[in-house]
Design a protein around this motif. Structure first.
Motif, PDB file in Angstrom:
ATOM      1  N   LYS A   1       0.833  -1.199   0.000  1.00 46.33           N
ATOM      2  CA  LYS A   1       0.000   0.000   0.000  1.00 46.33           C
ATOM      3  C   LYS A   1       0.870   1.252   0.000  1.00 46.33           C
ATOM      4  O   LYS A   1       0.569   2.227  -0.686  1.00 46.33           O
ATOM      5  CB  LYS A   1      -0.935   0.005   1.219  1.00 46.33           C
ATOM      6  N   LYS A   2       1.969   1.217   0.739  1.00 44.67           N
ATOM      7  CA  LYS A   2       2.881   2.360   0.786  1.00 44.67           C
ATOM      8  C   LYS A   2       3.445   2.652  -0.610  1.00 44.67           C
ATOM      9  O   LYS A   2       3.525   3.812  -1.033  1.00 44.67           O
ATOM     10  CB  LYS A   2       4.016   2.086   1.768  1.00 44.67           C
ATOM     11  N   LEU A   3       3.825   1.607  -1.331  1.00 41.29           N
ATOM     12  CA  LEU A   3       4.366   1.797  -2.677  1.00 41.29           C
ATOM     13  C   LEU A   3       3.326   2.415  -3.609  1.00 41.29           C
ATOM     14  O   LEU A   3       3.647   3.261  -4.442  1.00 41.29           O
ATOM     15  CB  LEU A   3       4.845   0.458  -3.248  1.00 41.29           C
ATOM     16  N   ILE A   4       2.068   1.997  -3.450  1.00 42.89           N
ATOM     17  CA  ILE A   4       0.999   2.543  -4.283  1.00 42.89           C
ATOM     18  C   ILE A   4       0.750   4.010  -3.936  1.00 42.89           C
ATOM     19  O   ILE A   4       0.684   4.878  -4.815  1.00 42.89           O
ATOM     20  CB  ILE A   4      -0.299   1.728  -4.096  1.00 42.89           C
ATOM     21  N   LEU A   5       0.636   4.296  -2.634  1.00 46.78           N
ATOM     22  CA  LEU A   5       0.321   5.654  -2.201  1.00 46.78           C
ATOM     23  C   LEU A   5       1.431   6.640  -2.527  1.00 46.78           C
ATOM     24  O   LEU A   5       1.178   7.818  -2.762  1.00 46.78           O
ATOM     25  CB  LEU A   5       0.038   5.676  -0.696  1.00 46.78           C
TER      26      LEU A   5
ATOM     27  N   ALA B   1      -2.719  -9.885   0.858  1.00 43.94           N
ATOM     28  CA  ALA B   1      -2.544  -8.427   0.816  1.00 43.94           C
ATOM     29  C   ALA B   1      -3.225  -7.850  -0.427  1.00 43.94           C
ATOM     30  O   ALA B   1      -3.872  -6.797  -0.367  1.00 43.94           O
ATOM     31  CB  ALA B   1      -1.060  -8.074   0.817  1.00 43.94           C
ATOM     32  N   LEU B   2      -3.114  -8.545  -1.552  1.00 46.84           N
ATOM     33  CA  LEU B   2      -3.733  -8.075  -2.791  1.00 46.84           C
ATOM     34  C   LEU B   2      -5.256  -8.126  -2.698  1.00 46.84           C
ATOM     35  O   LEU B   2      -5.945  -7.223  -3.190  1.00 46.84           O
ATOM     36  CB  LEU B   2      -3.242  -8.906  -3.980  1.00 46.84           C
ATOM     37  N   PHE B   3      -5.793  -9.173  -2.063  1.00 49.51           N
ATOM     38  CA  PHE B   3      -7.240  -9.251  -1.845  1.00 49.51           C
ATOM     39  C   PHE B   3      -7.713  -8.053  -1.018  1.00 49.51           C
ATOM     40  O   PHE B   3      -8.746  -7.441  -1.296  1.00 49.51           O
ATOM     41  CB  PHE B   3      -7.610 -10.549  -1.122  1.00 49.51           C
ATOM     42  N   ARG B   4      -6.941  -7.751   0.005  1.00 46.49           N
ATOM     43  CA  ARG B   4      -7.296  -6.636   0.895  1.00 46.49           C
ATOM     44  C   ARG B   4      -7.238  -5.302   0.154  1.00 46.49           C
ATOM     45  O   ARG B   4      -8.122  -4.458   0.295  1.00 46.49           O
ATOM     46  CB  ARG B   4      -6.343  -6.636   2.090  1.00 46.49           C
ATOM     47  N   LEU B   5      -6.211  -5.120  -0.643  1.00 40.61           N
ATOM     48  CA  LEU B   5      -6.068  -3.885  -1.419  1.00 40.61           C
ATOM     49  C   LEU B   5      -7.179  -3.762  -2.465  1.00 40.61           C
ATOM     50  O   LEU B   5      -7.661  -2.669  -2.739  1.00 40.61           O
ATOM     51  CB  LEU B   5      -4.697  -3.848  -2.098  1.00 40.61           C
ATOM     52  N   GLU B   6      -7.597  -4.912  -3.013  1.00 37.41           N
ATOM     53  CA  GLU B   6      -8.679  -4.877  -3.995  1.00 37.41           C
ATOM     54  C   GLU B   6      -9.995  -4.483  -3.331  1.00 37.41           C
ATOM     55  O   GLU B   6     -10.784  -3.729  -3.904  1.00 37.41           O
ATOM     56  CB  GLU B   6      -8.831  -6.243  -4.670  1.00 37.41           C
ATOM     57  N   SER B   7     -10.240  -4.967  -2.100  1.00 38.08           N
ATOM     58  CA  SER B   7     -11.472  -4.619  -1.395  1.00 38.08           C
ATOM     59  C   SER B   7     -11.530  -3.132  -1.074  1.00 38.08           C
ATOM     60  O   SER B   7     -12.610  -2.564  -0.883  1.00 38.08           O
ATOM     61  CB  SER B   7     -11.592  -5.439  -0.102  1.00 38.08           C
ATOM     62  N   GLN B   8     -10.359  -2.486  -1.023  1.00 37.64           N
ATOM     63  CA  GLN B   8     -10.289  -1.053  -0.715  1.00 37.64           C
ATOM     64  C   GLN B   8     -10.219  -0.194  -1.975  1.00 37.64           C
ATOM     65  O   GLN B   8     -10.177   1.034  -1.888  1.00 37.64           O
ATOM     66  CB  GLN B   8      -9.067  -0.775   0.173  1.00 37.64           C
ATOM     67  N   GLY B   9     -10.190  -0.850  -3.136  1.00 33.72           N
ATOM     68  CA  GLY B   9     -10.220  -0.105  -4.392  1.00 33.72           C
ATOM     69  C   GLY B   9      -8.864   0.309  -4.943  1.00 33.72           C
ATOM     70  O   GLY B   9      -8.809   1.037  -5.939  1.00 33.72           O
ATOM     71  N   PHE B  10      -7.770  -0.152  -4.335  1.00 37.33           N
ATOM     72  CA  PHE B  10      -6.443   0.256  -4.811  1.00 37.33           C
ATOM     73  C   PHE B  10      -5.968  -0.569  -6.002  1.00 37.33           C
ATOM     74  O   PHE B  10      -5.163  -0.099  -6.801  1.00 37.33           O
ATOM     75  CB  PHE B  10      -5.415   0.169  -3.681  1.00 37.33           C
ATOM     76  N   VAL B  11      -6.437  -1.806  -6.087  1.00 38.06           N
ATOM     77  CA  VAL B  11      -6.094  -2.657  -7.223  1.00 38.06           C
ATOM     78  C   VAL B  11      -7.368  -3.343  -7.717  1.00 38.06           C
ATOM     79  O   VAL B  11      -8.393  -3.334  -7.034  1.00 38.06           O
ATOM     80  CB  VAL B  11      -5.038  -3.738  -6.853  1.00 38.06           C
ATOM     81  N   LYS B  12      -7.275  -3.934  -8.907  1.00 37.25           N
ATOM     82  CA  LYS B  12      -8.406  -4.698  -9.437  1.00 37.25           C
ATOM     83  C   LYS B  12      -7.860  -5.856 -10.261  1.00 37.25           C
ATOM     84  O   LYS B  12      -6.710  -5.822 -10.737  1.00 37.25           O
ATOM     85  CB  LYS B  12      -9.297  -3.809 -10.294  1.00 37.25           C
ATOM     86  N   THR B  13      -8.688  -6.888 -10.415  1.00 34.87           N
ATOM     87  CA  THR B  13      -8.293  -8.052 -11.198  1.00 34.87           C
ATOM     88  C   THR B  13      -8.865  -7.923 -12.601  1.00 34.87           C
ATOM     89  O   THR B  13     -10.079  -7.758 -12.775  1.00 34.87           O
ATOM     90  CB  THR B  13      -8.803  -9.350 -10.554  1.00 34.87           C
TER      91      THR B  13
ATOM     92  N   PRO C   1      -9.195  -9.646 -16.399  1.00 29.70           N
ATOM     93  CA  PRO C   1      -9.063 -10.915 -17.123  1.00 29.70           C
ATOM     94  C   PRO C   1      -7.857 -10.920 -18.056  1.00 29.70           C
ATOM     95  O   PRO C   1      -7.593  -9.943 -18.753  1.00 29.70           O
ATOM     96  CB  PRO C   1     -10.377 -11.006 -17.921  1.00 29.70           C
ATOM     97  N   ARG C   2      -7.116 -12.021 -18.046  1.00 31.17           N
ATOM     98  CA  ARG C   2      -5.944 -12.254 -18.902  1.00 31.17           C
ATOM     99  C   ARG C   2      -4.776 -11.301 -18.630  1.00 31.17           C
ATOM    100  O   ARG C   2      -3.801 -11.291 -19.360  1.00 31.17           O
ATOM    101  CB  ARG C   2      -6.330 -12.185 -20.393  1.00 31.17           C
ATOM    102  N   LYS C   3      -4.926 -10.493 -17.594  1.00 26.37           N
ATOM    103  CA  LYS C   3      -3.819  -9.596 -17.238  1.00 26.37           C
ATOM    104  C   LYS C   3      -3.411  -9.759 -15.778  1.00 26.37           C
ATOM    105  O   LYS C   3      -2.254  -9.603 -15.432  1.00 26.37           O
ATOM    106  CB  LYS C   3      -4.211  -8.136 -17.502  1.00 26.37           C
ATOM    107  N   GLY C   4      -4.354 -10.079 -14.933  1.00 29.37           N
ATOM    108  CA  GLY C   4      -4.043 -10.259 -13.515  1.00 29.37           C
ATOM    109  C   GLY C   4      -4.394  -9.040 -12.685  1.00 29.37           C
ATOM    110  O   GLY C   4      -5.287  -8.267 -13.030  1.00 29.37           O
ATOM    111  N   VAL C   5      -3.668  -8.847 -11.589  1.00 31.13           N
ATOM    112  CA  VAL C   5      -3.931  -7.743 -10.676  1.00 31.13           C
ATOM    113  C   VAL C   5      -3.191  -6.502 -11.150  1.00 31.13           C
ATOM    114  O   VAL C   5      -1.981  -6.537 -11.385  1.00 31.13           O
ATOM    115  CB  VAL C   5      -3.490  -8.100  -9.240  1.00 31.13           C
ATOM    116  N   VAL C   6      -3.928  -5.402 -11.291  1.00 33.42           N
ATOM    117  CA  VAL C   6      -3.320  -4.145 -11.740  1.00 33.42           C
ATOM    118  C   VAL C   6      -3.718  -3.011 -10.805  1.00 33.42           C
ATOM    119  O   VAL C   6      -4.725  -3.097 -10.088  1.00 33.42           O
ATOM    120  CB  VAL C   6      -3.744  -3.782 -13.190  1.00 33.42           C
TER     121      VAL C   6
END
Length: 229
Positions: free
Chosen positions: A22-26, A55-67, A69-74
């Motif tokens: 999260k720190k890297l994203i912010l 951690a990625l699931f948690r960040l996705e629930s907060q709107g910082f990342v999304k899954t 299709p065919r690309k993964g987590v961004v």
């Protein structure tokens, strides 16, 4: 330098992985659209993929990342309008927080504010860049002083957006130093129970932070447009 965390401290590892990403994203290390690959992150932090996945699931629930299709987590693109909306909300909630804090000030909180003011004044003399790590702590101290659990909870939910917008605004020359002084002045007013002064200073601080963020975004847009020509 690689991070090294012991696997037997799994709960701590989960939290560290989440906070680290999260720190890297912010702080802008990752940009909107960048991929986050579990395997690569696990290797970088020298831990298993499980805490990274959580951690990625948690960040996705907060709107910082999304899954995707065919690309993964961004990394999610948080729009300028969303951030400006947060500033509008803060102009009401943080002003209310300082008003309540001044009204409900007690000796223990005054001592906390005195200590933090002294630390920040020394920080100003030594290295204002370290202010980044102090920003969240200052906001939490001010909001906690309101002695309103529900208000504190609401503002805590916005803290990540505040941190992100502030870091972008700090790219505006002189903004980090000005923001540091603004926080010190707000805390001094709170300590002295000067409610109206604290409210006024908080409004000015939020408006200045908003202007610095807009200035940063304008520079990014100009740079992008010049590259298209």
């Amino acid at each position: 330098m690689e991070k090294t965390w012991e696997e037997n401290q799994l709960i701590s590892i989960r939290e560290h992985a989440y906070l680290y990403l999260k720190k890297l994203i912010l702080e802008g290390e990752y940009q909107a659209g960048d991929r986050l690959v579990e395997r690569e992150l696990a290797a970088k932090l020298n831990i298993s993929r499980t805490p990274i996945r959580e951690a990625l699931f948690r960040l996705e629930s907060q709107g910082f990342v999304k899954t995707v299709p065919r690309k993964g987590v961004v990394i999610t693109n948080i729009s300028e309008d969303e951030v400006l909306e947060v500033f509008t909300i803060l102009s009401s909630l943080e002003v209310l927080a300082v008003k309540l804090a001044a009204q409900r000030m007690d000796r223990e909180t005054q001592k906390e504010l005195d200590q933090k003011i002294q630390e920040l004044m020394e920080l100003d003399e030594q290295a204002e860049e370290n202010f980044n790590s102090e920003h969240i702590h200052m906001n939490q101290l001010i909001n906690k002083a309101s002695k309103s659990p529900k208000l504190y909870e609401i503002l805590s939910g916005l803290i990540d957006f505040i941190h992100m917008a502030a870091n972008m605004g700090y790219e505006t020359p002189g903004r980090r130093k000005d923001s540091l002084k603004e926080h010190i002045d707000i805390m001094k007013a709170l300590r002295d129970r000067e409610s109206e002064i604290a409210e006024y200073l908080m409004r000015i601080h939020i408006e200045n932070s908003k202007k610095a963020y807009i200035a940063y975004m304008d520079r990014i847009k100009k740079k992008f447009n010049s590259q298209k020509v």
